[in-house]
Design a protein around this motif. Sequence first.
Motif, PDB file in Angstrom:
ATOM      1  N   ASP A  11     -23.470  15.343  -8.167  1.00  0.00           N
ATOM      2  CA  ASP A  11     -22.304  15.183  -7.307  1.00  0.00           C
ATOM      3  C   ASP A  11     -21.069  14.891  -8.160  1.00  0.00           C
ATOM      4  N   ARG A  60      -5.034  16.850  -5.039  1.00  0.00           N
ATOM      5  CA  ARG A  60      -5.691  17.246  -3.794  1.00  0.00           C
ATOM      6  C   ARG A  60      -6.961  18.044  -4.063  1.00  0.00           C
ATOM      7  N   GLU A  97      -9.801  15.729  -4.551  1.00  0.00           N
ATOM      8  CA  GLU A  97     -10.291  15.197  -3.274  1.00  0.00           C
ATOM      9  C   GLU A  97     -11.185  16.218  -2.568  1.00  0.00           C
ATOM     10  N   ILE A  98     -10.792  17.496  -2.597  1.00  0.00           N
ATOM     11  CA  ILE A  98     -11.583  18.559  -1.971  1.00  0.00           C
ATOM     12  C   ILE A  98     -12.936  18.678  -2.663  1.00  0.00           C
ATOM     13  N   CYS A  99     -12.949  18.613  -3.995  1.00  0.00           N
ATOM     14  CA  CYS A  99     -14.218  18.674  -4.742  1.00  0.00           C
ATOM     15  C   CYS A  99     -15.127  17.521  -4.330  1.00  0.00           C
ATOM     16  N   GLY A 100     -14.568  16.327  -4.244  1.00  0.00           N
ATOM     17  CA  GLY A 100     -15.364  15.164  -3.858  1.00  0.00           C
ATOM     18  C   GLY A 100     -15.907  15.246  -2.451  1.00  0.00           C
ATOM     19  N   GLU A 101     -15.152  15.880  -1.567  1.00  0.00           N
ATOM     20  CA  GLU A 101     -15.548  15.955  -0.161  1.00  0.00           C
ATOM     21  C   GLU A 101     -16.553  17.069   0.109  1.00  0.00           C
ATOM     22  N   TYR A 102     -16.399  18.228  -0.530  1.00  0.00           N
ATOM     23  CA  TYR A 102     -17.189  19.402  -0.168  1.00  0.00           C
ATOM     24  C   TYR A 102     -18.254  19.804  -1.183  1.00  0.00           C
ATOM     25  N   SER A 134     -21.432  19.111  -3.919  1.00  0.00           N
ATOM     26  CA  SER A 134     -22.532  18.187  -4.212  1.00  0.00           C
ATOM     27  C   SER A 134     -23.464  18.863  -5.210  1.00  0.00           C
ATOM     28  N   GLN A 175     -19.950  24.824   4.868  1.00  0.00           N
ATOM     29  CA  GLN A 175     -19.671  23.454   4.460  1.00  0.00           C
ATOM     30  C   GLN A 175     -19.148  22.625   5.629  1.00  0.00           C
ATOM     31  N   SER A 176     -18.689  23.299   6.691  1.00  0.00           N
ATOM     32  CA  SER A 176     -18.187  22.604   7.872  1.00  0.00           C
ATOM     33  C   SER A 176     -18.449  23.490   9.078  1.00  0.00           C
TER      34      SER A 176
END
Length: 151
Positions: A15, A58, A61-66, A68, A110-111
């Motif tokens: 991750d 930003r 942040e996107i890497c951390g959120e989406y 793994s 992913q969503s």
Amino acid sequence: MSINKVILIGRLGADPEIRYTLDGKPVASFRLATNEVIIRNGEKEVLTEWHRVVAFGRLAEICGEYLSKGSQVYIEGKLRTRKFEDKQGMQRYVTEIVVQTMQILDKKPQSSDEAAKSYAMESSPKIAKKSTDIDTDFLNEPLVDEEDIPF
């Protein structure tokens, strides 16, 4: 004139790790594995290369959120070598890829919004940009068998 450009398609080994600079800007770092299949003495051999990857702002942040462990991504960026001092006071060097563009290639959504898969997230603009200007059909073809991934 010179060019410093890196393009990788690979899978995350873990991750992403999210940290923040002293002024509060997010930084994501992760390792990306790329594989090359060669035939040596009539036997198939998979060579894995590990890359250090870092994203800022930003995009971090996107890497951390989406992203793994195991996520397949397309990365465009540039090489950067930086010097630091380790705990013993020795000077060390590390070379990493600074991400400028990232696209998630996983087949599973992913969503709930499957259209989000077709967006390339870039670090310079603060918004996601739809990538319709390049032919991406080749990205849907598997690069290696899932069994060949070392994690």
